[in-house]
Scaffold this motif. Structure first.
Motif, short mmCIF file in Angstrom:
data_model
loop_
_atom_site.label_atom_id
_atom_site.label_comp_id
_atom_site.label_asym_id
_atom_site.label_seq_id
_atom_site.Cartn_x
_atom_site.Cartn_y
_atom_site.Cartn_z
N LYS A 103 21.46 -14.61 13.58
CA LYS A 103 20.88 -15.32 12.27
C LYS A 103 21.82 -14.49 11.02
N SER B 280 24.95 -16.02 10.76
CA SER B 280 25.17 -17.62 10.57
C SER B 280 25.21 -17.76 8.96
N SER C 76 28.84 -18.15 14.65
CA SER C 76 27.34 -18.10 14.99
C SER C 76 26.86 -19.02 15.62
N LYS C 77 27.16 -20.18 15.43
CA LYS C 77 26.55 -21.42 16.54
C LYS C 77 27.25 -21.37 17.82
#
Length: 261
Positions: A110, A113, A120-121
């Motif tokens: 998180k 992101s 991050s995905k």
């Protein structure tokens, strides 16, 4: 003071830690299912003890966390040290170790992101995929813990990518947005892809305005700039549309940071 009565009061302090409370309750639900923990305590006693931890977490001036509840020193989670991961892997209660790792990794992803959309995905997909396989009984508890430890190591490696490539954190984010693992894109070579990332980063920063994320004209201008940059460097034409879309999403993510520079 019970959890319910504490949370029923709309006090800012309670709202700040509501997510931690929910996590404690989830851990409690798992702990009370354990059989024969060796200390002679009944399920009711264990539940009462966990509930007291939760109550103290709400009422205390110092917010307790799950690491303390597990009898562990809270690690520097930005480092995800091998020593800490080994300690988690060796915990007596494997279900508790699993919950610790899930929370730890989710928080780490998180955080990333907010600065790197693509990386991050990818990490989140790895985490969700591993958990789903576990929920479908395709992995044992020991196997899912090892999977999560491997993801933790992926996060550590991702944090070193800028150093390896000779790019700043911002440049790495746009480098990742260029679909550098696509076979058609790889023909450009790593050095050229890094130059594209550097140039796009500079141009996005130079053209970032406070309201560009909501003004269509500003977004269209940036789209043209990115497209011209990709064309100049020979980026595959059939891959440009996806790359431009991803670069713009990454730019939106970083707009606030750029406008504060």
């Amino acid at each position: 003071m019970t959890v319910f009565s504490t949370l029923s009061i709309p006090h800012p302090r309670a709202m700040e830690i509501k997510d931690d409370i929910a996590f404690f309750q989830a851990v409690k639900a798992r702990l009370v299912k354990f059989e024969g923990n060796g200390n002679g305590k009944s399920d009711i006693e264990i539940e009462t003890a966990i509930k007291q931890i939760v109550d103290e977490a709400i009422s205390s001036d110092i917010v307790m966390d799950i690491f303390e509840a597990a009898g562990m020193e809270k690690p520097d989670i930005s480092i995800l040290s091998d020593e800490f991961l080994l300690e988690v892997k060796g915990m007596k209660h494997q279900n508790l170790a699993l919950e610790l790792l899930k929370k730890l990794l989710n928080d780490e992803i998180k955080t990333r992101s907010k600065t790197n959309l693509v990386k991050s995905k990818k990490l989140l997909e790895m985490l969700e995929g591993a958990i789903k396989r576990y929920q479908n009984n395709l992995l044992t508890t020991a196997e899912i813990i090892q999977e999560l430890i491997n993801i933790a190591k992926e996060i550590k490696e991702a944090d070193k990518e800028g150093e390896r490539l000779g790019l700043t954190k911002d440049e790495v984010a746009f480098y990742n947005a260029l679909e550098v693992n696509d076979s058609a894109v790889m023909v450009l070579g790593d050095d050229q892809l890094k130059e594209i990332a550097r140039e796009i980063t500079d141009k996005v920063r130079a053209n970032a305005t406070i309201d560009w994320t909501i003004r269509e004209s500003a977004r269209a201008r940036l789209m043209v700039i990115v497209k011209r940059t990709l064309t100049k460097w020979g980026y595959p034409p059939d891959k440009q549309a996806k790359a431009i879309e991803t670069v713009l999403k990454q730019a939106e993510l970083m707009a606030d940071f750029f406008t504060k520079d």
